[in-house]
Write a protein that holds these residues in place. Structure first.
Motif, PDB file in Angstrom:
ATOM      1  N   UNK A  99       0.930  -1.131  -0.030  1.00 27.11           N
ATOM      2  CA  UNK A  99       0.039  -0.119  -0.096  1.00 27.11           C
ATOM      3  C   UNK A  99       0.974   1.198   0.161  1.00 27.11           C
ATOM      4  N   UNK A 100       0.461   2.290  -1.004  1.00 30.10           N
ATOM      5  CA  UNK A 100       1.547   3.387  -1.080  1.00 30.10           C
ATOM      6  C   UNK A 100       0.862   4.471  -0.176  1.00 30.10           C
ATOM      7  N   UNK A 101       1.946   5.102   0.603  1.00 30.55           N
ATOM      8  CA  UNK A 101       1.711   5.881   1.675  1.00 30.55           C
ATOM      9  C   UNK A 101       2.223   7.204   1.288  1.00 30.55           C
ATOM     10  N   UNK A 102       1.465   8.077   0.889  1.00 31.94           N
ATOM     11  CA  UNK A 102       2.039   9.570   0.365  1.00 31.94           C
ATOM     12  C   UNK A 102       2.205  10.417   1.554  1.00 31.94           C
ATOM     13  N   UNK A 103       3.275  10.507   2.166  1.00 31.34           N
ATOM     14  CA  UNK A 103       3.383  11.105   3.482  1.00 31.34           C
ATOM     15  C   UNK A 103       3.301  12.753   3.426  1.00 31.34           C
ATOM     16  N   UNK A 104       3.057  13.491   2.330  1.00 34.24           N
ATOM     17  CA  UNK A 104       2.392  14.699   2.230  1.00 34.24           C
ATOM     18  C   UNK A 104       0.962  14.738   1.569  1.00 34.24           C
ATOM     19  N   UNK A 105       0.137  13.726   1.432  1.00 34.85           N
ATOM     20  CA  UNK A 105      -1.126  13.748   0.954  1.00 34.85           C
ATOM     21  C   UNK A 105      -1.857  14.848   1.771  1.00 34.85           C
ATOM     22  N   UNK A 106      -2.028  14.719   3.086  1.00 36.49           N
ATOM     23  CA  UNK A 106      -2.943  15.735   3.816  1.00 36.49           C
ATOM     24  C   UNK A 106      -2.510  17.154   3.294  1.00 36.49           C
ATOM     25  N   UNK A 107      -1.181  17.163   3.373  1.00 36.62           N
ATOM     26  CA  UNK A 107      -0.918  18.560   2.852  1.00 36.62           C
ATOM     27  C   UNK A 107      -1.310  19.125   1.457  1.00 36.62           C
ATOM     28  N   UNK A 108      -1.027  18.069   0.733  1.00 38.83           N
ATOM     29  CA  UNK A 108      -1.436  18.230  -0.755  1.00 38.83           C
ATOM     30  C   UNK A 108      -3.069  18.413  -0.698  1.00 38.83           C
ATOM     31  N   UNK A 109      -3.801  17.691  -0.088  1.00 40.00           N
ATOM     32  CA  UNK A 109      -5.390  17.756   0.164  1.00 40.00           C
ATOM     33  C   UNK A 109      -5.878  19.098   0.498  1.00 40.00           C
ATOM     34  N   UNK A 110      -5.276  19.622   1.769  1.00 35.05           N
ATOM     35  CA  UNK A 110      -5.680  20.795   2.234  1.00 35.05           C
ATOM     36  C   UNK A 110      -5.254  21.820   1.279  1.00 35.05           C
ATOM     37  N   UNK A 111      -4.205  21.912   0.694  1.00 41.09           N
ATOM     38  CA  UNK A 111      -3.950  23.084  -0.288  1.00 41.09           C
ATOM     39  C   UNK A 111      -4.731  23.040  -1.566  1.00 41.09           C
ATOM     40  N   UNK A 112      -5.345  21.651  -2.025  1.00 43.76           N
ATOM     41  CA  UNK A 112      -6.334  21.696  -3.117  1.00 43.76           C
ATOM     42  C   UNK A 112      -7.644  22.183  -2.487  1.00 43.76           C
ATOM     43  N   UNK A 113      -7.931  21.593  -1.374  1.00 45.55           N
ATOM     44  CA  UNK A 113      -9.241  22.065  -1.073  1.00 45.55           C
ATOM     45  C   UNK A 113      -9.281  23.728  -0.730  1.00 45.55           C
ATOM     46  N   UNK A 114      -8.311  24.531  -0.203  1.00 40.12           N
ATOM     47  CA  UNK A 114      -8.079  25.942  -0.128  1.00 40.12           C
ATOM     48  C   UNK A 114      -8.400  26.382  -1.331  1.00 40.12           C
TER      49      UNK A 114
END
Lengths: 269, 168
Positions: A249-264
């Motif tokens: 399973x691939x865990x992108x360590x920066x996924x949350x950061x990317x998601x919050x940036x995209x949401x903003x």
């Protein structure tokens, strides 16, 4: 009213038949709705638990084949370590880490195939994480229970994965052609790219679900789409989707950061 | 043994076999036989309809549970159970004949035509409900037909080896 009661008593098996068919249809429609219902959470847990026990026998008979595959995988990993060492380091090195898991149930005969793996929220798995196998991509996690996760297989009409031609930035979408578990189409690939049969298709890394350059398959045929400036490419995958046992399973360590940036960004638009 | 109990044990055994073994085998690399319908097709036509309808539904639902298919197999199981009568309306002339039919005692050709018609119908239903897209099903007709033939082969094998009408 009496007539109605009389009808139901007289035709009780017909009424029951219609009622049960309706319940079954509602369940079918709900299963096509990919909302994360509580019901699916319990289903993943129970089905995972029982399939894991049933899978023990299959694993025993496949031990020899699995050993060969693991050896192949080790060789590939060693090669990758060597390649990596010779590459220039970037600031995002280590963006992805991999959580090993075992497949306990794998479908490949329907159009909406599902895979169950033996890792869940306890192992930090969450929906929308990518899953890769020994020879390429396998699917994306749909929902998770504490010890198990349900993965949408790439053999599923609801999945499209962004891929590119190796060593280029030209991208397209990987779609299953529903005929054979190893034959896929890549659509929306621009026509200004030079293709030849045998070229390798890899993950593009654009979606952040899969790392860049994970091998997907080799081109077996391609044609220009009439009216569009795109290619439709037929590929044969490296991964045999009928024979998967060990996955990562691939865990992108920066996924949350990317998601919050995209949401903003979406909120600002 | 009580006939009803025997039928219920058979229904449950075939569902367990389907889940444990047949769902995991691939013939010629892509065909998965569907055998859980065999005892449903062999149930008597007009006896204990309510019990058998409910049982078919719940056993279908158990297969759905393991395959994450919602209610596809439950729908198919009760469809097959209920519409068996319609098949015999084409082959028998009057209602008395239909009431007396025991699927297990049909002659060789009639029984295998009966099996094939319902296996094909069930496979079509399973793939249609699963894909929710007629175009995909049309593209897969060849596959569905081949899968039905393979399932039929297993039905004939099971029928000849284990249920060859010894009581007749």
């Amino acid at each position: 009213m009496l007539k109605l009661i009389h009808f139901f008593v007289e035709k009780k098996s017909f009424v029951l038949f219609v009622l049960l068919e309706l319940i079954a249809l509602i369940l079918v429609v709900n299963s096509h709705n990919y909302a994360h219902l509580k019901l699916y959470h319990y289903q993943t847990t129970i089905s995972g638990w029982s399939n894991e026990r049933l899978n023990v026998v299959n694993q025993y008979f496949n031990l020899k084949k699995e050993n060969t595959k693991l050896l192949e995988q080790n060789t590939l990993l060693l090669k990758k370590i060597q390649d990596k060492a010779s590459q220039q380091k970037t600031s995002l090195i280590g963006q992805f880490n991999f959580i090993p898991a075992q497949v306990i149930s794998n479908q490949y005969t329907f159009d909406n195939n599902i895979i169950l793996i033996n890792k869940g929220t306890i192992d930090s798995l969450r929906p929308e994480m990518g899953v890769i196998g020994t020879h390429g991509i396998v699917g994306i996690i749909q929902n998770t229970a504490p010890h198990f996760s349900k993965v949408i297989s790439i053999l599923n009409k609801n999945i499209k994965i962004n891929v590119s031609l190796k060593n280029t930035n030209y991208t397209g979408f990987l779609e299953w052609n529903y005929q054979n578990p190893n034959k896929f189409d890549v659509v929306d690939m621009p026509q200004n790219v030079k293709l030849k049969i045998g070229d390798t298709i890899v993950t593009s890394g654009i979606s952040n679900i899969f790392p860049k350059n994970i091998p997907v398959g080799k081109i077996t045929n391609f044609k220009k789409v009439a009216g569009l400036k795109n290619y439709k490419i037929n590929i044969k995958t490296f991964m045999d989707m009928r024979n998967i046992n060990n996955v990562y399973v691939v865990n992108n360590k920066y996924q949350k950061e990317i998601d919050s940036l995209l949401n903003k960004t979406h909120k600002n638009q | 043994m009580n006939i009803n109990l025997k039928n219920i044990i058979l229904l449950i055994s075939f569902v367990v076999l389907q889940i444990v073994w047949f769902n995991h085998i691939l013939i010629f690399g892509k065909y998965t036989p569907i055998i859980f319908l065999y005892p449903i097709l062999m149930l008597p036509l007009h006896k204990n309809e309510t019990i058998y309808l409910l049982l078919s539904f719940f056993l279908g639902l158990i297969i759905d549970f393991f395959l994450f298919t919602g209610g596809v197999f439950a729908f198919t199981a009760i469809f097959v159970y209920y519409f068996r009568k319609a098949f015999f309306m084409f082959t028998k002339e009057n209602a008395v004949d239909i009431k007396n039919i025991q699927p297990s005692k049909l002659d060789f050709v009639q029984k295998y035509i009966y099996f094939f018609v319902f296996i094909m119908l069930a496979e079509l239903l399973i793939y249609t409900l699963n894909a929710f897209n007629i175009e995909l099903v049309v593209n897969k007709i060849g596959f569905i037909l081949a899968n039905s033939m393979i399932s039929l082969f297993f039905f004939i094998f099971i029928d000849l080896i284990f249920f060859n009408n010894k009581e007749q």
